[in-house]
Write an enzyme that holds these catalytic residues in place. Structure first.
Site, short mmCIF file in Angstrom:
data_model
loop_
_atom_site.label_atom_id
_atom_site.label_comp_id
_atom_site.label_asym_id
_atom_site.label_seq_id
_atom_site.Cartn_x
_atom_site.Cartn_y
_atom_site.Cartn_z
N ASN A 33 0.84 -1.19 0.00
CA ASN A 33 0.00 0.00 0.00
C ASN A 33 0.88 1.24 0.00
OD1 ASN A 33 0.55 0.75 2.86
ND2 ASN A 33 -0.56 -1.16 3.28
N ARG A 34 0.26 2.40 0.02
CA ARG A 34 0.99 3.65 -0.17
C ARG A 34 1.47 4.28 1.13
NH1 ARG A 34 -3.16 7.21 -3.05
NH2 ARG A 34 -1.56 8.77 -2.62
#
Length: 399
Positions: free
Chosen positions: A209-210
């Site tokens: 994920n970011r």
């Protein structure tokens, strides 16, 4: 909260190759708002010129006790002016002489006159740092109330790798900042998770994920600055942590689950656990030992649920300790989702934020959600938000 505005910082330099980093320390302290003056031992001037330091600070550099720029008692005047004294680099020789009570140059004489917090950042070869005499001197200086920052393990001046490298200017400046922050977490043990997890598909691909990890790192740093012993369990990130923080690097959710279990379940029980990591909900059912080849048409990747670390922590804790803080990163229904998480995972406080406000940004717009209320904090830097979260957690620790 984290500012050195209106503070006077006296940087005193010993004679070592790490003196060049003291120049960067001066700039870092100034960046944080401090007014800086410099004193140098005679040998320090062999490594860095006084013109450089005078140009940076706008003040004359003290190099000897007979300097005509100081018609009075220079060492007394400098010590009275300083709100904090930083000795960087602190060489083996300088530390030995300070521990023995010598005051025969401007650095040692000023240190002997201090009435303010003092910090030393040792810098020397590993063999010198590890000598029994050096460690005795460190204990003696600590007994006098001097804070020792570092040294770190890394590349030394002669190309060897070992412990003895001077702490980075940012870490030393953080220690300076600690002198002016409340020590309300002194004696407390805080565990923080941070960053993403990477769930490997094969040796070259993963599900992730970011999350940058900035929020978790800000929380760990803020807790350390306020006196806590801190363990930081960090997923894959390039961020640096304060060397005084016990950092455990992990990759996957399974790794993080185990690291948190060890950190929370050890002999030293934490007072506060903050689960700021963005843990992947799923992982591939199997990890291919070889790179998966591209196929014609669509393909399926079976996933299985990862353990819910926050929920496990909430269910397993005894009574009200440790205080447990979780995060809810949402794209919609922020408060409703946070309240559901608060109830299901049995935590004390949820930091609710929207993905658009949090991911990849130095700032955040969060709401603190508890059983009793919701407190919108507005847009804050992640540093400021970290301190606000710690303030709220402290109220629960002392209740």
């Amino acid at each position: 909260m984290e500012s050195l505005v209106d503070k006077n910082a006296l940087v005193m330099m010993g004679g070592g190759i790490a003196a060049y980093k003291a120049v960067l320390l001066v700039r870092e302290l100034q960046r944080r708002g401090a007014k800086v003056r410099v004193a140098m031992s005679p040998s320090a001037t062999k490594f860095v010129g006084t013109v450089t330091l005078a140009g940076l600070t706008g003040e004359p550099v003290a190099t000897n006790l007979w300097d005509e720029a100081y018609p009075g008692e220079m060492h007394v005047e400098l010590a009275a002016w300083a709100d904090v004294i930083v000795v960087a680099p602190a060489t083996m020789n300088l530390m030995a002489r300070a521990a023995a009570g010598f005051a025969d140059d401007v650095v040692l004489a000023t240190l002997a006159c201090r009435r303010c917090p003092a910090i030393m950042a040792p810098a020397m070869h590993t063999a010198m740092w590890q000598r029994a005499s050096t460690q005795r001197n460190v204990r003696a200086l600590t007994d006098e109330g001097i804070t020792i920052v570092g040294p770190e393990r890394g590349a030394l001046a002669n190309g060897e790798v070992g412990e003895g490298r001077m702490a980075e200017p940012e870490a030393i400046a953080d220690a300076v900042l600690s002198c002016f922050l409340p020590s309300d977490y002194l004696g407390k043990y805080v565990v923080v998770s941070a960053g993403p997890t990477h769930e490997d598909i094969d040796p070259v691909r993963f599900i992730g994920n970011r999350s940058s990890g900035r929020m978790g790192f800000a929380l760990a740093r803020a807790a350390r600055l306020r006196g806590a012993k801190v363990t930081l369990v960090a997923g894959p990130t390039h961020l640096r942590a304060d060397p005084r923080i016990d950092r455990v690097d992990v990759r996957s959710a399974i790794d993080m689950h185990e690291a948190m279990r060890v950190a929370v379940g050890g002999d030293h029980q934490p007072d506060l656990v903050i689960m700021a990591a963005a843990v992947a909900d799923y992982r591939p059912e199997t990890r291919s030992p070889q790179k998966r080849k591209k196929q014609v048409g669509s393909t399926a990747l079976p996933l299985v649920r990862n353990p819910d670390i926050l929920q496990d922590l909430g269910i397993s804790r005894a009574g009200k300790r440790p205080v447990l803080v979780g995060f809810a990163l949402e794209t919609e229904n922020l408060i409703g989702s946070a309240r559901t998480k608060l109830r299901l995972k049995k935590v004390d406080l949820i930091v609710a934020n929207l993905a658009a406000d949090a991911l990849g940004s130095e700032e955040n717009d969060a709401v603190l959600v508890s059983i009793a209320d919701e407190v919108p904090l507005g847009r804050l830097s992640k540093t400021e938000l970290a301190h606000r979260i710690l303030d709220q957690a402290l109220l629960r620790l002392i209740s």
